[in-house]
Design a protein around this motif. Structure first.
Motif, short mmCIF file in Angstrom:
data_model
loop_
_atom_site.label_atom_id
_atom_site.label_comp_id
_atom_site.label_asym_id
_atom_site.label_seq_id
_atom_site.Cartn_x
_atom_site.Cartn_y
_atom_site.Cartn_z
N ALA A 94 -27.31 62.42 62.76
CA ALA A 94 -26.19 63.32 63.04
C ALA A 94 -26.48 64.75 62.56
O ALA A 94 -26.15 65.73 63.23
N THR A 95 -27.12 64.85 61.39
CA THR A 95 -27.47 66.16 60.85
C THR A 95 -28.51 66.85 61.73
O THR A 95 -28.42 68.05 62.00
N GLY A 96 -29.50 66.08 62.19
CA GLY A 96 -30.52 66.63 63.07
C GLY A 96 -29.94 67.11 64.39
O GLY A 96 -30.30 68.19 64.90
N LEU A 97 -29.01 66.35 64.96
CA LEU A 97 -28.37 66.74 66.22
C LEU A 97 -27.55 68.02 66.07
O LEU A 97 -27.55 68.87 66.96
N GLU A 98 -26.87 68.14 64.94
CA GLU A 98 -26.08 69.34 64.69
C GLU A 98 -26.97 70.58 64.63
O GLU A 98 -26.67 71.62 65.23
N LEU A 99 -28.08 70.47 63.91
CA LEU A 99 -29.00 71.59 63.81
C LEU A 99 -29.64 71.92 65.15
O LEU A 99 -29.83 73.09 65.50
N ARG A 100 -29.96 70.89 65.92
CA ARG A 100 -30.62 71.08 67.22
C ARG A 100 -29.73 71.90 68.16
O ARG A 100 -30.22 72.76 68.90
N ARG A 101 -28.44 71.64 68.14
CA ARG A 101 -27.52 72.39 69.01
C ARG A 101 -27.48 73.87 68.63
O ARG A 101 -27.38 74.75 69.49
N LYS A 102 -27.56 74.14 67.33
CA LYS A 102 -27.52 75.53 66.87
C LYS A 102 -28.82 76.27 67.25
O LYS A 102 -28.79 77.45 67.58
N TYR A 103 -29.94 75.56 67.18
CA TYR A 103 -31.22 76.18 67.52
C TYR A 103 -31.35 76.43 69.02
O TYR A 103 -32.15 77.27 69.46
N ALA A 104 -30.57 75.69 69.82
CA ALA A 104 -30.69 75.77 71.28
C ALA A 104 -30.35 77.16 71.79
O ALA A 104 -30.99 77.68 72.71
N LEU A 106 -30.69 80.11 70.33
CA LEU A 106 -31.81 81.02 70.07
C LEU A 106 -32.92 80.80 71.09
O LEU A 106 -33.51 81.75 71.61
N SER A 107 -33.18 79.54 71.39
CA SER A 107 -34.22 79.19 72.36
C SER A 107 -33.91 79.79 73.73
O SER A 107 -34.79 80.36 74.39
N LEU A 108 -32.66 79.68 74.16
CA LEU A 108 -32.25 80.23 75.47
C LEU A 108 -32.39 81.75 75.50
O LEU A 108 -32.88 82.32 76.49
N LEU A 109 -31.99 82.41 74.43
CA LEU A 109 -32.05 83.87 74.38
C LEU A 109 -33.48 84.40 74.46
O LEU A 109 -33.73 85.47 75.01
#
Length: 430
Positions: A94-104, A106-109
């Motif tokens: 769950a912690t990894g999924l939360e962080l992954r959404r936040k990093y997404a 930045l990746s798109l930008l």
């Protein structure tokens, strides 16, 4: 026969044999369906549209790696330590999924403007570039979680439901590609046909995972801190490797032409057959290595055997392709006939990268992270030297360049795995 069964290694060999046969059989089906989808798209799309399709898929791979930024490494490492505690494993996920959404975000930008520029540079209109970018979103959305979700069944070796889901996704993709790209042979249609099934598969994958860990858990601040710590240490290398991993595509898309880009994309479809080996390795080998105790004698024996095995398989694959290259080119279609030398060079580069990735995935599953100035430094030097030695405006020159860079990275990462294991021996000696 009785003596054979009494051998201390008999049960282990039988167990591994069953796992490999089951996993391998399912992966053959998965890769066959994936390969069929790829060949279908190659035949239906024009050279120009397939060049756009190749460029988009390459950028999608970079976006996925950038949005991960070491999170999956942290989840695998922490999950490997607590895989028997389903409650804690669910919290790690769950912690990894939360962080992954936040990093997404930045990746798109970072990646969307680059993709737009390269599409326009290779002759796409603004409308086509917009449609291709939009069509990529479903696949990217699914990728934000599926690589993390797969860690749970891998650690528990729940291979069958995981692979069944992958087979179903592949079949839906093949069917959807056949009925859509046939009538609308456009790159954005092919990309969309590949992304929608991944979302469906992602929903089913969640059911598999939460059947193991229980209902979805809340993230944990302490686990978040540990994952972010691993991410910070890997981020510079991740940023570098998300673009250098497909350096040949980037170079051809900028210095070459759409024909060379399409040829490289088509030849790379054959190299994707190596993913059969890579997936079996990541499903069966990496999680077991992550679960092993940090004991020098155990880890060095396991690591050495796996590296030797993957090198032997790579040599066998290259030799086989030398005799069968004409048949593979015939499958790709008349637009790509006569590229025998190029196909073999692509496969050599793919095999070297597979060896490198095997060593990398093993030591990173333990949470071992190479200092970024070492990994990036050893990688930038061959890039500079390679650009001076090889003609990077020509397809063959780019392929030689790719092999040159891959050899250096293989030596660095496989060697680092041995180095970290050797540190354990020194600690145990003290």
């Amino acid at each position: 026969m009785i003596k054979l069964k009494q051998h201390p290694k008999y049960d282990t060999i039988v167990s591994w044999g069953k796992l490999i046969s089951i996993t391998g059989s399912a992966q053959i089906i998965i890769q066959a369906v994936t390969f069929a989808s790829g060949i279908l798209i190659i035949h239906l799309l024009s050279v120009k549209e397939y060049a756009f399709y190749t460029l988009c898929n390459t950028m999608l791979g970079a976006m996925i790696v950038l949005s991960d930024s070491g999170i999956s490494t942290g989840v695998m490492s922490l999950g490997g330590e607590s895989w028997q505690d389903k409650e804690k494993l669910g919290t790690v996920l769950a912690t990894g999924l939360e962080l992954r959404r936040k990093y997404a975000l930045l990746s798109l930008l970072v990646t969307i403007p680059i993709l737009f520029y390269l599409l326009l540079h290779n002759g796409a209109s603004w409308l086509v570039a917009f449609l291709i970018t939009l069509a990529m979103i479903p696949a990217f959305y699914a990728a934000l979680s599926d690589s993390l979700l797969e860690i749970v069944p891998k650690l528990h070796q729940k291979i069958y439901p995981l692979q069944r889901n992958q087979i179903e996704v592949g079949i839906v993709r093949l069917f959807l590609s056949a009925i859509t790209v046939f009538f609308f042979p456009l790159a954005f249609v092919a990309i969309l046909a590949g992304g929608i099934p991944r979302i469906i598969g992602n929903v089913r994958l969640r059911k598999i995972v939460y059947g193991i860990t229980g209902e979805e858990k809340e993230s944990d601040p302490e686990i978040r801190r540990k994952i972010i710590d691993i991410s910070k240490r890997t981020l510079p290398s991740v940023i570098y490797y998300c673009f250098s991993g497909q350096i040949n595509i980037w170079i051809i898309s900028y210095f070459g032409n759409t024909t060379s880009l399409a040829q490289l994309g088509a030849l790379s479809r054959v190299v994707m057959l190596l993913s059969l080996i890579s997936v079996v390795f990541s499903v069966l080998i990496v999680p077991r290595f992550a679960r092993l105790k940090n004991d020098y004698s155990i880890l060095i024996a396991f690591y050495t055997k796996m590296i030797i095995l993957i090198v032997f398989i790579s040599i066998l694959v290259i030799i086989t392709l030398c005799f069968l290259s004409e048949y593979f080119l015939y499958i790709l279609g008349h637009k790509y006939l006569g590229l025998d030398k190029e196909l073999i060079l692509v496969m050599i580069g793919g095999c070297i990268n597979m060896i490198m990735a095997s060593g990398l995935s093993l030591y990173m599953s333990k949470g071992w992270v190479m200092k970024h100035y070492i990994s990036v430094g050893f990688s930038i030097l061959p890039l500079i030297v390679g650009c001076l030695i090889f003609d990077i405006s020509d397809l063959v020159g780019v392929l030689y360049f790719n092999i040159f860079v891959a050899i250096t990275e293989m030596i660095v990462h496989v060697g680092y795995g041995f180095y970290r294991i050797n540190l354990l021996r020194n600690k145990q000696a003290e």
